[in-house]
Design a protein around this motif. Structure first.
Motif, PDB file in Angstrom:
ATOM      1  N   UNK A 289       0.867  -1.180   0.000  1.00 54.20           N
ATOM      2  CA  UNK A 289       0.000   0.000   0.000  1.00 54.20           C
ATOM      3  C   UNK A 289       0.904   1.231   0.000  1.00 54.20           C
ATOM      4  N   UNK A 290       0.309   2.401   0.064  1.00 49.12           N
ATOM      5  CA  UNK A 290       1.133   3.615   0.098  1.00 49.12           C
ATOM      6  C   UNK A 290       1.923   3.733   1.391  1.00 49.12           C
ATOM      7  N   UNK A 291       1.507   3.007   2.423  1.00 53.22           N
ATOM      8  CA  UNK A 291       2.181   3.137   3.722  1.00 53.22           C
ATOM      9  C   UNK A 291       2.765   1.832   4.243  1.00 53.22           C
ATOM     10  N   UNK A 292       2.330   0.684   3.736  1.00 49.79           N
ATOM     11  CA  UNK A 292       2.716  -0.598   4.324  1.00 49.79           C
ATOM     12  C   UNK A 292       3.174  -1.559   3.239  1.00 49.79           C
ATOM     13  N   UNK A 293       4.011  -2.506   3.651  1.00 49.23           N
ATOM     14  CA  UNK A 293       4.479  -3.556   2.744  1.00 49.23           C
ATOM     15  C   UNK A 293       4.631  -4.829   3.561  1.00 49.23           C
ATOM     16  N   UNK A 294       4.122  -5.934   3.032  1.00 45.66           N
ATOM     17  CA  UNK A 294       4.220  -7.199   3.750  1.00 45.66           C
ATOM     18  C   UNK A 294       4.470  -8.325   2.759  1.00 45.66           C
ATOM     19  N   UNK A 295       5.275  -9.286   3.160  1.00 43.13           N
ATOM     20  CA  UNK A 295       5.608 -10.434   2.325  1.00 43.13           C
ATOM     21  C   UNK A 295       5.196 -11.711   3.040  1.00 43.13           C
ATOM     22  N   UNK A 296       4.744 -12.686   2.275  1.00 42.24           N
ATOM     23  CA  UNK A 296       4.401 -13.990   2.824  1.00 42.24           C
ATOM     24  C   UNK A 296       4.820 -15.058   1.832  1.00 42.24           C
ATOM     25  N   UNK A 297       4.774 -16.317   2.275  1.00 42.52           N
ATOM     26  CA  UNK A 297       5.094 -17.457   1.431  1.00 42.52           C
ATOM     27  C   UNK A 297       3.906 -18.407   1.511  1.00 42.52           C
ATOM     28  N   UNK A 298       3.171 -18.530   0.418  1.00 44.69           N
ATOM     29  CA  UNK A 298       1.903 -19.254   0.434  1.00 44.69           C
ATOM     30  C   UNK A 298       1.903 -20.335  -0.639  1.00 44.69           C
ATOM     31  N   UNK A 299       1.509 -21.540  -0.240  1.00 40.16           N
ATOM     32  CA  UNK A 299       1.327 -22.628  -1.183  1.00 40.16           C
ATOM     33  C   UNK A 299      -0.123 -22.702  -1.620  1.00 40.16           C
ATOM     34  N   UNK A 300      -0.341 -23.029  -2.886  1.00 37.32           N
ATOM     35  CA  UNK A 300      -1.691 -23.143  -3.419  1.00 37.32           C
ATOM     36  C   UNK A 300      -2.027 -24.608  -3.651  1.00 37.32           C
ATOM     37  N   UNK A 301      -3.116 -25.043  -3.066  1.00 37.73           N
ATOM     38  CA  UNK A 301      -3.587 -26.419  -3.210  1.00 37.73           C
ATOM     39  C   UNK A 301      -5.052 -26.479  -2.834  1.00 37.73           C
ATOM     40  N   UNK A 302      -5.737 -27.496  -3.279  1.00 36.65           N
ATOM     41  CA  UNK A 302      -7.107 -27.744  -2.844  1.00 36.65           C
ATOM     42  C   UNK A 302      -7.132 -29.034  -2.036  1.00 36.65           C
ATOM     43  N   UNK A 303      -8.040 -29.094  -1.077  1.00 38.38           N
ATOM     44  CA  UNK A 303      -8.239 -30.302  -0.271  1.00 38.38           C
ATOM     45  C   UNK A 303      -9.740 -30.497  -0.106  1.00 38.38           C
ATOM     46  N   UNK A 304     -10.227 -31.686  -0.426  1.00 38.71           N
ATOM     47  CA  UNK A 304     -11.654 -31.982  -0.321  1.00 38.71           C
ATOM     48  C   UNK A 304     -11.820 -33.478  -0.183  1.00 38.71           C
ATOM     49  N   UNK A 305     -13.045 -33.920   0.004  1.00 44.34           N
ATOM     50  CA  UNK A 305     -13.344 -35.350   0.057  1.00 44.34           C
ATOM     51  C   UNK A 305     -14.380 -35.685  -1.008  1.00 44.34           C
ATOM     52  N   UNK A 306     -14.350 -36.943  -1.428  1.00 44.43           N
ATOM     53  CA  UNK A 306     -15.352 -37.467  -2.359  1.00 44.43           C
ATOM     54  C   UNK A 306     -15.543 -38.935  -2.041  1.00 44.43           C
ATOM     55  N   UNK A 307     -16.720 -39.250  -1.478  1.00 50.07           N
ATOM     56  CA  UNK A 307     -16.942 -40.630  -1.053  1.00 50.07           C
ATOM     57  C   UNK A 307     -15.915 -41.035  -0.016  1.00 50.07           C
ATOM     58  N   UNK A 308     -15.177 -42.108  -0.317  1.00 49.20           N
ATOM     59  CA  UNK A 308     -14.175 -42.609   0.625  1.00 49.20           C
ATOM     60  C   UNK A 308     -12.819 -41.937   0.477  1.00 49.20           C
ATOM     61  N   UNK A 309     -12.678 -41.035  -0.485  1.00 47.45           N
ATOM     62  CA  UNK A 309     -11.366 -40.497  -0.816  1.00 47.45           C
ATOM     63  C   UNK A 309     -11.132 -39.111  -0.241  1.00 47.45           C
ATOM     64  N   UNK A 310      -9.867 -38.865   0.124  1.00 46.39           N
ATOM     65  CA  UNK A 310      -9.373 -37.527   0.418  1.00 46.39           C
ATOM     66  C   UNK A 310      -8.614 -37.080  -0.812  1.00 46.39           C
ATOM     67  N   UNK A 311      -8.979 -35.913  -1.339  1.00 47.49           N
ATOM     68  CA  UNK A 311      -8.415 -35.450  -2.597  1.00 47.49           C
ATOM     69  C   UNK A 311      -7.559 -34.207  -2.368  1.00 47.49           C
ATOM     70  N   UNK A 312      -6.278 -34.336  -2.631  1.00 47.87           N
ATOM     71  CA  UNK A 312      -5.365 -33.198  -2.626  1.00 47.87           C
ATOM     72  C   UNK A 312      -5.096 -32.829  -4.084  1.00 47.87           C
ATOM     73  N   UNK A 313      -5.469 -31.626  -4.452  1.00 46.52           N
ATOM     74  CA  UNK A 313      -5.359 -31.210  -5.858  1.00 46.52           C
ATOM     75  C   UNK A 313      -6.049 -32.208  -6.779  1.00 46.52           C
ATOM     76  N   UNK A 314      -7.216 -32.688  -6.309  1.00 51.06           N
ATOM     77  CA  UNK A 314      -8.078 -33.606  -7.062  1.00 51.06           C
ATOM     78  C   UNK A 314      -7.474 -34.995  -7.251  1.00 51.06           C
ATOM     79  N   UNK A 315      -6.422 -35.325  -6.498  1.00 57.22           N
ATOM     80  CA  UNK A 315      -5.824 -36.663  -6.550  1.00 57.22           C
ATOM     81  C   UNK A 315      -5.990 -37.342  -5.187  1.00 57.22           C
ATOM     82  N   UNK A 316      -6.381 -38.610  -5.210  1.00 60.25           N
ATOM     83  CA  UNK A 316      -6.585 -39.354  -3.970  1.00 60.25           C
ATOM     84  C   UNK A 316      -5.255 -39.545  -3.246  1.00 60.25           C
ATOM     85  N   UNK A 317      -5.269 -39.321  -1.925  1.00 64.41           N
ATOM     86  CA  UNK A 317      -4.053 -39.459  -1.125  1.00 64.41           C
ATOM     87  C   UNK A 317      -4.320 -40.354   0.077  1.00 64.41           C
TER      88      UNK A 317
END
Length: 604
Positions: A289-317
């Motif tokens: 912004x005009x007065x503030x600056x901030x840095x972060x380190x963020x990973x992008x991924x999805x996590x959800x379930x479908x039936x019996x599966x846990x899906x990380x980035x739409x892949x069963x894990x």
């Protein structure tokens, strides 16, 4: 799933103050760690007068109040305490392992730290930020009450701008770790009740107008879309420009705040690099912004379930996990350093884990930040443990506030995939409502992650060999998790051969705990309690039994390292430690460590 993140932290709670600063981990700060003076005060004479009335309720507290840090004005002046000539204790750290006489002490200690401070700019704001204090903290600066925080494992802060002096400031913290029936957790736990300022304390200076909060996440329903918001705090924050940059995606976006100072994020991205255990990629995020600056380190991924599966980035894990307590493998007290967290997570990686369950409370921020970098998925847990006062409204507010604070701190961490509501809580109408309300609050705050709880297993229709999950809260969670100790508290290891499972819920199953106690170096046959052989055999039989659970998508055995617990008193075996660790408190691996490691090597 609808993508809606609404942080309702401005609500008035008995245990909360205004929003915590976001991403203190990456902000400029001055540490207040180090030597503090302390006074042991079991009768709380420094807080109450002889009529048991709080000094702070008086307009003139007087010299007897410890938070005034008073000194005699002449040789006749009566002041019955002196921080500066009192003993020294290290912050962060627990008092139990620093001071032998305080090992089992539960009560009040007063902490005092003196410091000088010069602001870098006159109109900047300054906050004092505590990563955690166990359990209740009453905080004073220069004799003035800043506020109170209840809960031993979550961060809190207070603005101190108007009370700060350039010279001779004194910060006083009354710390009370007494277990309380109405507390969260309550009176009965299976770990040592470490007391003190157990995590970092720092001064954080920010501009008058600063970045107060942000969420930058993938839309769970569209993994090419970054959604979220950035909120400013200060004066005239409406219609302000905010620049969001993600350099490795060659993305720069100019946003405009609304009348509340919030700018929405809605960006389509091509060629996204996703976070996953095999490749835990973190994007540099820049907010300006005009007065503030901030840095972060963020990973992008999805996590959800479908039936019996846990899906990380739409892949069963399959979650290959282990439970952790926050004890230092280096200093043998409450863990608080980056080195503590790194050692525990390195052992988990050596075991073959891609996942850890942080039991039974939020751990320090080093843990989730390192898990982001190391590619380890994380279960974070609210300390609703065993049996608490389900019908007590203040108890619920306390539990909800602790949950809000950990979600607020870790909502941008890719490693965190599960928010857990509770551990081993007996079913009742009041309990079901309590946990359901927590789950609703969690989904309102963060619908991008999964909800679970460590439930208990039961006999199926009075069968002694078929087990099931008969719990109304099982219908609320995304992942059906439960603890089971067949072969340790329930028969001998051979009983695992006879047990089968009837899981009626169409959800993935995660065994949140199993295990057996063993003293490192104690040997016998497979039926000798406390021997390494007994523990290793139970792991062998349990793994074969659990492989027969059709919905099984992972587990987190109990536990990586032996940890202190006053419940565990058997001489020459337990000696005040829960011995279910795969590693001793001295870092020595037991036979069962290799049993689980070999299983994980073969598990896809």
């Amino acid at each position: 799933m609808r993508f809606l993140i609404v942080f309702i932290l401005s609500c008035t709670l008995a245990f909360s103050q205004e929003n915590n600063l976001i991403n203190v981990y990456n902000r400029d700060q001055i540490s207040l760690n180090g030597d503090w003076n302390y006074i042991v005060d079991p009768y709380e004479n420094g807080f109450y007068n002889y009529r048991y009335q709080p000094f702070e309720n008086s307009a003139t507290p007087g010299k007897a109040a410890f938070f005034m840090n008073s000194k005699p004005e002449n040789e006749s002046d009566l002041v019955e305490y002196d921080f500066d000539s009192s003993d020294i204790i290290s912050v962060p750290g627990d008092w139990n392992t620093q001071k032998e006489k305080l090992f089992y002490y539960e009560g009040t200690l007063w902490y005092k730290k003196s410091f000088n401070y010069q602001k870098s700019k006159d109109d900047n704001k300054v906050f004092v930020y505590f990563d955690a204090v166990n359990y209740q903290a009453d905080v004073y600066l220069n004799g003035k009450k800043l506020g109170k925080h209840i809960g031993g494992f979550t961060p809190f802060n207070f603005e101190i701008t108007n009370l700060l002096k350039q010279k001779e400031n004194f910060l006083v913290v009354k710390v009370d770790n007494k277990r309380k029936k109405e507390g969260v957790p309550t009176l009965n736990t299976d770990w040592l009740n470490y007391g003190g300022i157990t995590r970092d304390v720092r001064l954080v200076e920010v501009p008058e107008n600063f970045v107060k909060d942000y969420v930058i996440q993938l839309n769970p329903d569209d993994n090419t879309q970054i959604k979220g918001f950035i909120t400013l705090s200060g004066k005239d924050i409406a219609k302000k420009k905010v620049e969001l940059s993600i350099p490795d995606l060659q993305l720069t976006k100019e946003l405009i705040t609304d009348e509340n100072g919030t700018a929405s994020i809605d960006i389509q991205v091509k060629n996204m690099i996703y976070w996953e255990p095999e490749h835990p990629y973190l994007h540099k995020i820049l907010i300006k912004t005009t007065t503030d600056f901030i840095e972060d380190q963020i990973g992008f991924r999805t996590i959800k379930t479908k039936g019996h599966d846990i899906l990380l980035n739409d892949k069963s894990i399959f979650l290959k996990g282990i439970c952790l307590h926050e004890e230092s493998p280096i200093n043998k007290g409450r863990g608080h350093t980056k080195e503590d967290a790194k050692q525990l997570l390195n052992w988990a990686k050596e075991l073959g884990c891609n996942y850890v369950r942080l039991a039974h409370y939020p751990h320090n921020e080093h843990m989730v930040r390192l898990a982001d970098k190391m590619g380890i998925m994380v279960w974070e847990e609210n300390p609703v443990y065993w049996t608490i006062e389900w019908e007590n409204k203040d108890t619920y507010k306390n539990a909800e506030n602790q949950l809000i604070e950990v979600i607020d701190r870790d909502k941008n961490r890719a490693s965190v995939i599960i928010w857990s509501m509770a551990n081993e809580t007996p079913t009742s109408e009041a309990r079901n409502l309590f946990l359901t309300n927590l789950a609703k609050k969690t989904k309102a705050l963060d619908p991008t992650r999964l909800i679970s709880a460590a439930l208990e297993q039961h006999d199926y229709k009075d069968s002694k060999v078929i087990r099931t999950i008969d719990d109304p809260f099982a219908e609320v969670v995304d992942i059906l998790s439960f603890n089971q100790y067949i072969g340790w508290y329930d028969g001998l290891p051979e009983k695992c051969n006879d047990i089968s499972w009837k899981i009626v819920q169409d959800k993935p199953v995660l065994i949140s705990e199993f295990g057996a106690g063993a003293k490192h170096g104690f040997h016998g046959d497979n039926l000798t309690r406390w021997s390494e052989e007994y523990q290793a055999n139970l792991y062998t039989e349990t793994l074969k039994m659990l492989d027969r659970v059709e919905q099984l998508r992972g587990f987190s055995p109990w536990i990586l390292v032996d940890f202190r617990s006053p419940r565990r008193v058997l001489p020459e075996i337990q000696d005040g430690y829960n011995r279910k660790g795969l590693i001793s408190e001295k870092g020595e691996k037991k036979e069962a460590f290799d049993v689980l490691r070999k299983y994980y090597e073969q598990k896809k």
